[in-house]
Design a protein around this motif. Structure first.
Motif, PDB file in Angstrom:
ATOM      1  N   ASP A  45      81.890  60.720   5.565  1.00  0.00           N
ATOM      2  CA  ASP A  45      81.598  59.993   6.805  1.00  0.00           C
ATOM      3  C   ASP A  45      80.784  58.734   6.567  1.00  0.00           C
ATOM      4  O   ASP A  45      80.443  58.031   7.508  1.00  0.00           O
ATOM      5  CB  ASP A  45      80.850  60.913   7.773  1.00  0.00           C
ATOM      6  CG  ASP A  45      81.065  60.536   9.226  1.00  0.00           C
ATOM      7  OD1 ASP A  45      82.012  59.778   9.503  1.00  0.00           O
ATOM      8  OD2 ASP A  45      80.302  60.989  10.087  1.00  0.00           O
ATOM      9  N   GLY A  46      80.449  58.464   5.307  1.00  0.00           N
ATOM     10  CA  GLY A  46      79.689  57.260   5.011  1.00  0.00           C
ATOM     11  C   GLY A  46      79.761  56.938   3.536  1.00  0.00           C
ATOM     12  O   GLY A  46      79.777  57.847   2.700  1.00  0.00           O
ATOM     13  N   VAL A  47      79.822  55.638   3.209  1.00  0.00           N
ATOM     14  CA  VAL A  47      79.859  55.218   1.811  1.00  0.00           C
ATOM     15  C   VAL A  47      79.008  53.967   1.643  1.00  0.00           C
ATOM     16  O   VAL A  47      78.980  53.102   2.517  1.00  0.00           O
ATOM     17  CB  VAL A  47      81.315  54.979   1.331  1.00  0.00           C
ATOM     18  CG1 VAL A  47      81.996  53.901   2.161  1.00  0.00           C
ATOM     19  CG2 VAL A  47      81.362  54.626  -0.142  1.00  0.00           C
ATOM     20  N   PHE A  48      78.294  53.910   0.524  1.00  0.00           N
ATOM     21  CA  PHE A  48      77.486  52.742   0.180  1.00  0.00           C
ATOM     22  C   PHE A  48      77.691  52.490  -1.305  1.00  0.00           C
ATOM     23  O   PHE A  48      77.608  53.412  -2.117  1.00  0.00           O
ATOM     24  CB  PHE A  48      76.003  52.997   0.476  1.00  0.00           C
ATOM     25  CG  PHE A  48      75.156  51.755   0.455  1.00  0.00           C
ATOM     26  CD1 PHE A  48      74.811  51.125   1.642  1.00  0.00           C
ATOM     27  CD2 PHE A  48      74.712  51.205  -0.737  1.00  0.00           C
ATOM     28  CE1 PHE A  48      74.037  49.968   1.639  1.00  0.00           C
ATOM     29  CE2 PHE A  48      73.935  50.055  -0.757  1.00  0.00           C
ATOM     30  CZ  PHE A  48      73.593  49.431   0.438  1.00  0.00           C
ATOM     31  N   VAL A  49      77.958  51.234  -1.656  1.00  0.00           N
ATOM     32  CA  VAL A  49      78.218  50.878  -3.047  1.00  0.00           C
ATOM     33  C   VAL A  49      77.124  49.947  -3.544  1.00  0.00           C
ATOM     34  O   VAL A  49      76.789  48.952  -2.881  1.00  0.00           O
ATOM     35  CB  VAL A  49      79.605  50.218  -3.196  1.00  0.00           C
ATOM     36  CG1 VAL A  49      79.825  49.748  -4.627  1.00  0.00           C
ATOM     37  CG2 VAL A  49      80.701  51.190  -2.779  1.00  0.00           C
ATOM     38  N   VAL A  98      71.380  52.652   0.595  1.00  0.00           N
ATOM     39  CA  VAL A  98      70.694  52.728  -0.692  1.00  0.00           C
ATOM     40  C   VAL A  98      69.881  51.464  -0.922  1.00  0.00           C
ATOM     41  O   VAL A  98      70.380  50.349  -0.757  1.00  0.00           O
ATOM     42  CB  VAL A  98      71.696  52.934  -1.843  1.00  0.00           C
ATOM     43  CG1 VAL A  98      70.976  52.950  -3.191  1.00  0.00           C
ATOM     44  CG2 VAL A  98      72.477  54.230  -1.642  1.00  0.00           C
ATOM     45  N   VAL A  99      68.613  51.660  -1.315  1.00  0.00           N
ATOM     46  CA  VAL A  99      67.740  50.557  -1.698  1.00  0.00           C
ATOM     47  C   VAL A  99      66.966  50.999  -2.942  1.00  0.00           C
ATOM     48  O   VAL A  99      66.270  52.031  -2.912  1.00  0.00           O
ATOM     49  CB  VAL A  99      66.741  50.177  -0.584  1.00  0.00           C
ATOM     50  CG1 VAL A  99      65.834  49.040  -1.065  1.00  0.00           C
ATOM     51  CG2 VAL A  99      67.463  49.772   0.683  1.00  0.00           C
ATOM     52  N   TYR A 102      66.226  54.789  -4.142  1.00  0.00           N
ATOM     53  CA  TYR A 102      66.313  55.770  -3.064  1.00  0.00           C
ATOM     54  C   TYR A 102      67.593  55.654  -2.248  1.00  0.00           C
ATOM     55  O   TYR A 102      68.059  54.550  -1.951  1.00  0.00           O
ATOM     56  CB  TYR A 102      65.100  55.641  -2.132  1.00  0.00           C
ATOM     57  CG  TYR A 102      63.789  55.895  -2.834  1.00  0.00           C
ATOM     58  CD1 TYR A 102      63.426  57.184  -3.217  1.00  0.00           C
ATOM     59  CD2 TYR A 102      62.924  54.848  -3.134  1.00  0.00           C
ATOM     60  CE1 TYR A 102      62.225  57.424  -3.872  1.00  0.00           C
ATOM     61  CE2 TYR A 102      61.724  55.072  -3.788  1.00  0.00           C
ATOM     62  CZ  TYR A 102      61.386  56.370  -4.160  1.00  0.00           C
ATOM     63  OH  TYR A 102      60.206  56.598  -4.821  1.00  0.00           O
ATOM     64  N   ALA A 103      68.118  56.817  -1.874  1.00  0.00           N
ATOM     65  CA  ALA A 103      69.226  56.896  -0.925  1.00  0.00           C
ATOM     66  C   ALA A 103      68.674  57.499   0.360  1.00  0.00           C
ATOM     67  O   ALA A 103      68.043  58.565   0.338  1.00  0.00           O
ATOM     68  CB  ALA A 103      70.361  57.759  -1.471  1.00  0.00           C
ATOM     69  N   TYR A 104      68.903  56.800   1.458  1.00  0.00           N
ATOM     70  CA  TYR A 104      68.439  57.235   2.773  1.00  0.00           C
ATOM     71  C   TYR A 104      69.637  57.824   3.509  1.00  0.00           C
ATOM     72  O   TYR A 104      70.602  57.106   3.804  1.00  0.00           O
ATOM     73  CB  TYR A 104      67.852  56.048   3.531  1.00  0.00           C
ATOM     74  CG  TYR A 104      66.705  55.389   2.804  1.00  0.00           C
ATOM     75  CD1 TYR A 104      65.385  55.697   3.134  1.00  0.00           C
ATOM     76  CD2 TYR A 104      66.931  54.468   1.786  1.00  0.00           C
ATOM     77  CE1 TYR A 104      64.324  55.107   2.458  1.00  0.00           C
ATOM     78  CE2 TYR A 104      65.875  53.870   1.106  1.00  0.00           C
ATOM     79  CZ  TYR A 104      64.578  54.195   1.450  1.00  0.00           C
ATOM     80  OH  TYR A 104      63.533  53.610   0.767  1.00  0.00           O
ATOM     81  N   VAL A 105      69.589  59.105   3.789  1.00  0.00           N
ATOM     82  CA  VAL A 105      70.737  59.821   4.349  1.00  0.00           C
ATOM     83  C   VAL A 105      70.377  60.410   5.709  1.00  0.00           C
ATOM     84  O   VAL A 105      69.348  61.088   5.847  1.00  0.00           O
ATOM     85  CB  VAL A 105      71.216  60.941   3.408  1.00  0.00           C
ATOM     86  CG1 VAL A 105      72.392  61.693   4.027  1.00  0.00           C
ATOM     87  CG2 VAL A 105      71.610  60.370   2.039  1.00  0.00           C
ATOM     88  N   ILE A 106      71.219  60.140   6.697  1.00  0.00           N
ATOM     89  CA  ILE A 106      71.033  60.767   7.999  1.00  0.00           C
ATOM     90  C   ILE A 106      72.047  61.895   8.167  1.00  0.00           C
ATOM     91  O   ILE A 106      73.165  61.822   7.654  1.00  0.00           O
ATOM     92  CB  ILE A 106      71.155  59.745   9.151  1.00  0.00           C
ATOM     93  CG1 ILE A 106      72.401  58.884   8.995  1.00  0.00           C
ATOM     94  CG2 ILE A 106      69.903  58.889   9.239  1.00  0.00           C
ATOM     95  CD1 ILE A 106      72.671  57.974  10.162  1.00  0.00           C
ATOM     96  N   VAL A 147      68.446  50.103   6.202  1.00  0.00           N
ATOM     97  CA  VAL A 147      67.077  50.075   5.700  1.00  0.00           C
ATOM     98  C   VAL A 147      66.751  48.655   5.260  1.00  0.00           C
ATOM     99  O   VAL A 147      67.500  48.037   4.499  1.00  0.00           O
ATOM    100  CB  VAL A 147      66.875  51.061   4.529  1.00  0.00           C
ATOM    101  CG1 VAL A 147      65.451  50.985   4.004  1.00  0.00           C
ATOM    102  CG2 VAL A 147      67.210  52.482   4.968  1.00  0.00           C
ATOM    103  N   LEU A 148      65.640  48.152   5.758  1.00  0.00           N
ATOM    104  CA  LEU A 148      65.204  46.795   5.432  1.00  0.00           C
ATOM    105  C   LEU A 148      63.691  46.806   5.289  1.00  0.00           C
ATOM    106  O   LEU A 148      62.982  47.184   6.224  1.00  0.00           O
ATOM    107  CB  LEU A 148      65.636  45.816   6.525  1.00  0.00           C
ATOM    108  CG  LEU A 148      65.416  44.333   6.258  1.00  0.00           C
ATOM    109  CD1 LEU A 148      66.257  43.863   5.080  1.00  0.00           C
ATOM    110  CD2 LEU A 148      65.766  43.515   7.497  1.00  0.00           C
ATOM    111  N   GLY A 149      63.208  46.417   4.115  1.00  0.00           N
ATOM    112  CA  GLY A 149      61.774  46.447   3.889  1.00  0.00           C
ATOM    113  C   GLY A 149      61.220  47.846   3.997  1.00  0.00           C
ATOM    114  O   GLY A 149      61.726  48.786   3.383  1.00  0.00           O
TER     115      GLY A 149
END
Length: 201
Positions: A45-49, A98-99, A102-106, A147-149
């Motif tokens: 349901d979500g992808v970040f590269v 992802v930053v 860390y990966a931020y997952v909801i 995610v920003l800052g």
């Protein structure tokens, strides 16, 4: 230089990589499939590269999977973490951002934001989490995250809210602020997505 699009189709339990260097003729470059172990791609349901890795969250498998995409023709599983409820809070995982390390997952069904240390992609580990819908954390059914800052901005479907979480301490994320309300004036009835640019969401 080749340009690739990374697609996580919900019903195919897959991560597919397409060469889109020629937008008029996109072509399949490679894919990886499979619900359950080992790939945990049940209803992605979500992808970040980011760089050589694709981070995919899967709603049915309650998982975050990390794939090595350094060779787009043959993506391979690098590591994963699963688990509904405590401690990982990945029930119905619905979004990932992802930053750095860390990966931020909801997770839609766990009403949670979990932060995972991915500095070792082969062994992601839980760093911290925040849970709870309604008055308090306003995370009832989170659906999208940016995610920003020091802040995570979350579109929360069931709370009809935009919720802002302070993630400056990954071990102890905390509510910073939230705005709610279906219809006028906020028009936040069931938000699905969020994007942040400059000082605005």
């Amino acid at each position: 230089m080749a340009i690739y699009a990374y697609v996580a189709p919900l019903d195919d339990a897959a991560l597919s990589i397409f060469d889109v260097s020629n937008p008029a003729a996109p072509s399949l470059k490679g894919n990886i499939r499979g619900a359950g172990a080992p790939n945990y791609l049940g209803q992605p349901d979500g992808v970040f590269v980011l760089e050589d890795y694709a981070y995919v969250v899967s709603r049915f498998d309650n998982a975050l999977s990390i794939f090595d995409i350094s060779d787009p023709a043959t993506p391979t599983l690098k590591g994963s973490i699963q688990g509904a409820g405590a401690p990982n809070y990945l029930l119905g995982a619905s979004g990932v951002y992802v930053v750095g390390d860390y990966a931020y997952v909801i997770a839609y069904d766990d009403d949670a934001l979990s932060i995972f240390d991915i500095s070792g992609p082969g062994n992601p580990t839980l760093k911290g989490s925040i849970q709870g819908g309604g008055d308090g954390n306003y995370l009832n059914g989170p659906y999208s995250i940016v995610v920003l800052g020091s802040y995570a901005y979350v579109a929360v479907y069931d709370d009809d809210a935009l919720t802002i979480i302070d993630v400056s301490d990954p071990e102890n994320p905390s509510l910073k602020g939230s705005i709610q309300g279906a219809g006028a004036p906020n028009y936040l009835n069931g938000p699905y997505g969020v994007f942040v640019l400059g000082g605005y969401a």
